[in-house]
Write a protein that holds these residues in place. Structure first.
Motif, mmCIF file in Angstrom:
data_model
loop_
_atom_site.group_PDB
_atom_site.id
_atom_site.type_symbol
_atom_site.label_atom_id
_atom_site.label_comp_id
_atom_site.label_asym_id
_atom_site.label_seq_id
_atom_site.Cartn_x
_atom_site.Cartn_y
_atom_site.Cartn_z
ATOM 1 N N ILE A 6 -59.819 34.163 -9.890
ATOM 2 C CA ILE A 6 -58.856 34.964 -11.260
ATOM 3 C C ILE A 6 -57.866 34.210 -11.063
ATOM 4 C CG2 ILE A 6 -59.703 37.566 -10.391
ATOM 5 C CD1 ILE A 6 -57.480 37.815 -8.317
ATOM 6 N N HIS A 7 -57.398 34.279 -12.077
ATOM 7 C CA HIS A 7 -55.238 33.302 -12.630
ATOM 8 C C HIS A 7 -54.669 34.235 -12.418
ATOM 9 C CE1 HIS A 7 -57.644 29.121 -12.823
ATOM 10 N NE2 HIS A 7 -58.529 29.721 -12.489
ATOM 11 N N GLU A 8 -55.013 35.670 -12.566
ATOM 12 C CA GLU A 8 -54.220 36.274 -13.020
ATOM 13 C C GLU A 8 -55.049 37.537 -12.582
ATOM 14 O OE1 GLU A 8 -53.033 37.148 -17.120
ATOM 15 O OE2 GLU A 8 -54.533 36.181 -17.341
ATOM 16 N N PHE A 9 -53.889 38.932 -11.851
ATOM 17 C CA PHE A 9 -54.696 40.282 -11.724
ATOM 18 C C PHE A 9 -54.377 41.004 -12.807
ATOM 19 C CE2 PHE A 9 -51.909 39.202 -7.981
ATOM 20 C CZ PHE A 9 -52.416 38.703 -6.827
ATOM 21 N N GLY A 10 -55.890 42.082 -13.169
ATOM 22 C CA GLY A 10 -56.184 42.743 -13.994
ATOM 23 C C GLY A 10 -57.585 42.665 -14.341
ATOM 24 N N GLY A 11 -57.506 43.650 -15.066
ATOM 25 C CA GLY A 11 -58.995 43.726 -15.441
ATOM 26 C C GLY A 11 -60.065 42.702 -15.363
ATOM 27 N N PRO A 12 -61.346 43.671 -15.340
ATOM 28 C CA PRO A 12 -62.394 42.596 -15.555
ATOM 29 C C PRO A 12 -62.252 41.064 -16.380
ATOM 30 C CG PRO A 12 -63.612 44.739 -15.668
ATOM 31 C CD PRO A 12 -61.664 44.805 -16.095
ATOM 32 N N GLU A 13 -61.909 41.620 -17.111
ATOM 33 C CA GLU A 13 -61.506 40.311 -18.031
ATOM 34 C C GLU A 13 -60.680 39.330 -17.319
ATOM 35 O OE1 GLU A 13 -59.989 42.780 -18.725
ATOM 36 O OE2 GLU A 13 -58.020 42.614 -18.844
ATOM 37 N N PRO A 51 -50.680 42.625 -2.400
ATOM 38 C CA PRO A 51 -50.285 41.784 -1.655
ATOM 39 C C PRO A 51 -50.814 40.654 -0.495
ATOM 40 C CG PRO A 51 -49.399 44.147 -0.562
ATOM 41 C CD PRO A 51 -50.831 43.909 -2.223
ATOM 42 N N GLY A 52 -49.901 39.481 -0.755
ATOM 43 C CA GLY A 52 -50.884 38.447 0.509
ATOM 44 C C GLY A 52 -52.378 37.600 -0.493
ATOM 45 N N VAL A 53 -52.106 38.121 -1.681
ATOM 46 C CA VAL A 53 -53.037 37.104 -2.443
ATOM 47 C C VAL A 53 -52.919 35.644 -3.025
ATOM 48 C CG1 VAL A 53 -55.003 37.163 -4.143
ATOM 49 C CG2 VAL A 53 -54.780 39.455 -2.524
ATOM 50 N N LYS A 54 -53.079 34.970 -2.860
ATOM 51 C CA LYS A 54 -52.416 34.019 -3.326
ATOM 52 C C LYS A 54 -53.830 32.928 -4.655
ATOM 53 C CE LYS A 54 -50.679 31.868 0.553
ATOM 54 N NZ LYS A 54 -51.499 32.154 1.725
ATOM 55 N N LEU A 55 -53.387 33.241 -5.927
ATOM 56 C CA LEU A 55 -53.585 32.784 -6.670
ATOM 57 C C LEU A 55 -53.477 31.202 -7.591
ATOM 58 C CD1 LEU A 55 -52.394 35.603 -9.233
ATOM 59 C CD2 LEU A 55 -54.677 35.408 -8.215
ATOM 60 N N PRO A 56 -54.460 30.525 -8.000
ATOM 61 C CA PRO A 56 -55.787 31.430 -8.302
ATOM 62 C C PRO A 56 -56.533 31.522 -6.558
ATOM 63 C CG PRO A 56 -56.287 29.052 -8.729
ATOM 64 C CD PRO A 56 -55.024 28.857 -8.190
ATOM 65 N N HIS A 57 -57.195 32.947 -7.365
ATOM 66 C CA HIS A 57 -58.078 33.065 -6.076
ATOM 67 C C HIS A 57 -59.843 33.617 -5.997
ATOM 68 C CE1 HIS A 57 -58.507 35.139 -1.768
ATOM 69 N NE2 HIS A 57 -59.826 36.507 -3.125
ATOM 70 N N GLY A 112 -62.367 36.749 1.058
ATOM 71 C CA GLY A 112 -62.120 37.128 0.146
ATOM 72 C C GLY A 112 -60.920 38.801 -0.276
ATOM 73 N N ASN A 113 -60.231 38.311 0.567
ATOM 74 C CA ASN A 113 -59.159 39.125 0.255
ATOM 75 C C ASN A 113 -57.505 38.145 0.222
ATOM 76 O OD1 ASN A 113 -56.691 40.637 0.103
ATOM 77 N ND2 ASN A 113 -57.711 42.716 2.353
ATOM 78 N N ALA A 114 -56.731 38.175 1.859
ATOM 79 C CA ALA A 114 -56.210 36.804 2.132
ATOM 80 C C ALA A 114 -56.384 35.423 1.905
ATOM 81 C CB ALA A 114 -54.843 37.717 2.697
ATOM 82 N N VAL A 115 -57.810 35.857 1.800
ATOM 83 C CA VAL A 115 -58.179 34.119 1.958
ATOM 84 C C VAL A 115 -59.732 34.241 0.897
ATOM 85 C CG1 VAL A 115 -57.855 33.626 4.427
ATOM 86 C CG2 VAL A 115 -59.819 35.010 4.142
ATOM 87 N N ASP A 116 -59.827 33.311 0.794
ATOM 88 C CA ASP A 116 -61.251 32.763 -0.431
ATOM 89 C C ASP A 116 -61.842 33.384 0.159
ATOM 90 O OD1 ASP A 116 -60.154 31.951 -2.456
ATOM 91 O OD2 ASP A 116 -59.964 29.858 -2.211
ATOM 92 N N GLY A 117 -63.560 33.529 -1.171
ATOM 93 C CA GLY A 117 -64.034 34.276 -0.503
ATOM 94 C C GLY A 117 -65.597 33.790 -0.925
ATOM 95 N N GLY A 118 -66.391 34.517 -1.256
ATOM 96 C CA GLY A 118 -67.775 33.683 -1.258
ATOM 97 C C GLY A 118 -68.258 34.188 -2.834
ATOM 98 N N ASN A 119 -67.748 34.333 -3.417
ATOM 99 C CA ASN A 119 -68.313 33.942 -5.305
ATOM 100 C C ASN A 119 -68.221 33.137 -5.720
ATOM 101 O OD1 ASN A 119 -68.367 36.981 -5.004
ATOM 102 N ND2 ASN A 119 -66.596 37.781 -7.027
ATOM 103 N N CYS A 120 -68.549 31.837 -4.608
ATOM 104 C CA CYS A 120 -69.042 30.453 -5.297
ATOM 105 C C CYS A 120 -70.520 30.147 -4.655
ATOM 106 C CB CYS A 120 -67.427 29.881 -4.894
ATOM 107 S SG CYS A 120 -67.574 30.444 -2.876
#
Ligand SMILES: [Zn+2]
Length: 340
Positions: A6-13, A51-57, A112-120
């Motif tokens: 995600i590069h911005e917060f929002g809906g599934p889009e 809060p605490g989530v850095k983009l892109p994430h 996957g919250n404040a650090v990168d997760g596993g959707n990769c």
């Protein structure tokens, strides 16, 4: 590698399937090829903005896969091993971490919250986070186990201290933590009352071992609990729903009862009558994830087959958006798994 970011917060889009640089492997880390990443409600909260989530994430907490490279300082793990990952991040240096209380560490966060997760496709993690899995467990099942079983164990065993013979009310039988909570309470020889929203989910809750199932759309939870318990109430309520069920949870307790909560799916604010709290000597306990010791302890029972992860369905990682829309509808019974 490919990842959903995600590069911005929002809906599934806002979920984007795209190319990102491969992770850099430190000498104390292990590189894992992600074969399955199970979803949690947390994915929705992070996507909407925390809060605490850095983009892109990169989202995703529950990961299973295969080791592709082992850092120079790591022993006891080898390339090709099938593993799951502890779904959390902590400093491993502070007094809390040293005492085995990782979930009280100031740096503690869920993967996957404040650090990168596993959707990769690839993830580099500390060797201590890597846990080998038995052959009978497939990657989808393995990815569906850690977060919810750890959460339910810490809630019921670590915080509420359930004992054989007690009665436990587990809200939301179809949720990940509900499925884990029902099985754990039965594992500890408790009587389990749970709630579900339709006949299919109610039947599945009984299959998991629930002794009594309440339809939370058609029945009033506390009234049904009174009938089932012969007006006594339950010892413990496993809460994660929030305002939609909070009053009913408190009313379902027997004197001296405990409500333990790990979530706020329907919102963050609840109220209660102090007089009701003190006169009935109730306890309200917060619970967040669990410790590494508890993770190993609960996984032992998953690996022996006594506790069973439940997979609802899988989506290819590139269809993460459809998976998020499906999770938001709450039509599932069990975990939704993304496959890179
Ligand atoms: Zn720490």
């Amino acid at each position: 590698m490919k990842a959903v970011r995600i590069h911005e917060f929002g809906g599934p889009e806002v979920l984007r399937y795209e190319d990102v640089p491969d992770p850099h492997l430190r000498k104390d880390q292990v590189l894992v090829r992600v074969k399955a990443c199970a979803m949690n409600h947390l994915d929705l909260w992070v996507r909407k903005g925390l809060p605490g989530v850095k983009l892109p994430h990169i989202l995703g907490s529950d990961i299973a896969g295969e080791i592709v490279e082992v850092g120079e300082y790591v022993s006891g793990l080898k390339t090709g091993q099938r593993v799951l990952l502890a779904p959390m991040h902590f400093c491993n240096r502070c007094a809390k971490c040293s005492a085995g209380l990782q979930n009280q560490c100031r740096e503690f966060t869920v993967l996957g919250n404040a650090v990168d997760g596993g959707n990769c496709e690839l993830i580099a993690v500390p060797a201590g986070s890597v846990i080998p899995i038995p052959d009978f467990l497939d990657f989808n099942q393995a990815a569906s186990a850690p977060l919810v079983f750890l959460t339910a164990w810490h809630m019921l065993v670590g915080r509420a201290g359930i004992r054989p013979g007690q009665t436990v009310l587990v809200l939301g039988a179809n949720s990940g933590v509900g499925i884990a909570g029902i099985q754990l309470a039965k594992f500890f020889q408790c009587t389990v009352i749970t709630t579900a929203g339709d006949d299919r989910k109610m039947a599945k809750a009984r299959e998991l071992g629930a002794d009594h199932v309440i339809n939370h759309y058609q029945q009033k939870i506390s009234e049904e609990v009174r009938k089932i318990t012969n007006k006594e109430g339950v010892d413990t309520v496993l809460e994660h729903v929030g305002p939609a069920t909070w009053d009913e949870s408190l009313r379902s307790l027997k004197p001296g009862g405990v409500v333990v909560t790990c979530g706020a799916t329907t919102g963050p604010q609840v109220g209660f009558d102090l007089r009701f709290l003190f006169s009935r000597q109730l306890s309200i306990l917060g619970s967040y994830m669990g410790t590494m010791g508890e993770l190993h302890e609960v996984l032992k029972h998953v690996f022996s087959g006594k506790l069973k992860p439940v997979v609802d369905r899988t989506f290819p990682l590139k269809e993460a958006r459809a998976a998020h829309e499906y999770l938001e509808k709450s039509a599932m019974f069990g975990k939704i798994v993304l496959i890179p």
